[in-house]
Design an enzyme around this catalytic site. Structure first.
Site, PDB file in Angstrom:
ATOM      1  N   SER A  73      29.497 -49.756 -44.109  1.00 11.49           N
ATOM      2  CA  SER A  73      29.645 -48.318 -43.868  1.00 11.49           C
ATOM      3  C   SER A  73      30.611 -47.724 -44.903  1.00 11.49           C
ATOM      4  CB  SER A  73      30.101 -48.084 -42.426  1.00 11.49           C
ATOM      5  OG  SER A  73      29.906 -46.750 -42.036  1.00 11.49           O
ATOM      6  N   ASP A  94      19.314 -47.804 -37.187  1.00 16.45           N
ATOM      7  CA  ASP A  94      20.500 -47.072 -37.656  1.00 16.45           C
ATOM      8  C   ASP A  94      20.082 -45.675 -38.104  1.00 16.45           C
ATOM      9  OD1 ASP A  94      22.871 -46.181 -38.729  1.00 16.45           O
ATOM     10  OD2 ASP A  94      23.169 -47.900 -40.058  1.00 16.45           O
ATOM     11  N   HIS A 144      23.768 -49.299 -36.254  1.00 13.96           N
ATOM     12  CA  HIS A 144      24.723 -49.225 -37.358  1.00 13.96           C
ATOM     13  C   HIS A 144      25.589 -50.477 -37.455  1.00 13.96           C
ATOM     14  CE1 HIS A 144      26.692 -47.006 -40.519  1.00 13.96           C
ATOM     15  NE2 HIS A 144      27.874 -47.105 -39.948  1.00 13.96           N
TER      16      HIS A 144
END
Length: 249
Positions: A92, A196, A224
């Protein structure tokens, strides 16, 4: 590992590669201990603790992704050896930082074997990028409208001091951009969760434009944080990719 070459290196013994692990926003080095433990001893692992995280957790003070990357690289560089190949993994927000730090490693003459990006949208494809131009007050107003909170509540100075660093970090992440000419020469390998919605396949495909080397994208089942349920397979991909590049030196 199977398939590793013994004649691609010269006779001198090379230092085992180091994999730097960049946590997600709000994550810490400690959170990635289970991830790091999945690797064999052929790859040294270093989980990055972001500077300025209070008590070792929460979002680090963040005005811009490149700014924090510059600070991280300045901390890492004295301990990094020019003769030790490196690879970088980021999940991320950590992927954005890993990319920026990888650019700095290459520019400084270090050998970067590969960049591994997980659930990380490419520059220019990040959700909510319109937040980049918001002022502190506009960010607070947005939170008030999104949560139904009385705007007067945000006039409390103690609350503002507590919440604004987080909102500024979110703004910096949403507004991350990078000149298109900034590319790596090492391969970029990307990974996403099938469900995601924060970083989709369409958001991650443009990473291929950020390298003059190879690019791949692998999809795992999950959201995610798909990696929590797919650690062995993910780590295997990362370790194999790192060692294959190491064997080509």
């Amino acid at each position: 590992m199977n398939g590793r070459s013994s004649n691609s290196k010269s006779d001198e013994k090379l230092t085992a590669p180091t994999l730097y692990i960049f946590p997600h926003a709000g994550g810490t080095a400690k959170d990635y201990v289970p991830f790091a433990k999945e690797f064999s001893g052929e790859v040294k692992r270093v989980a990055v603790q972001y500077p300025g995280q209070q008590d070792g957790y929460g979002l680090p003070p963040l005005e811009s992704i490149p700014g924090l990357a510059e600070e991280i690289f300045a901390i890492m560089k004295p301990a990094a050896r020019i003769d030790t190949p490196v690879a970088l993994f980021g999940h991320s927000m950590g992927g954005m930082l890993a990319f920026e730090v990888a650019l700095r490693f290459e520019a400084a003459g270090y050998r970067v074997l590969a960049l591994f990006l997980s659930a990380c949208s490419a520059p220019g494809h990040i959700k909510y990028k319109q937040l980049k131009g918001y002022s502190d007050n506009e960010m607070l107003d947005l939170v008030a409208r999104a949560t139904g909170t009385d705007p007067e509540f945000f006039n409390d100075e103690e609350f503002r001091v507590g919440v604004l660093p987080t909102l500024r970090a979110v703004r910096a992440i949403a507004g991350y951009s990078c000149p298109p000419e900034n590319k790596l020469s090492c391969p970029i390998y990307t990974f996403i969760g099938s469900k995601d919605w924060i970083a989709t396949r369409e958001d991650m495909e443009p990473w291929r434009e950020r390298t003059t080397g190879d690019f791949s994208l692998r999809e795992f089942p999950g959201d995610h944080f798909y990696l929590n349920k797919n650690l062995p397979e993910l780590v295997s991909d990362i370790e194999i990719g790192t060692l294959q590049q190491f064997d080509q030196i």
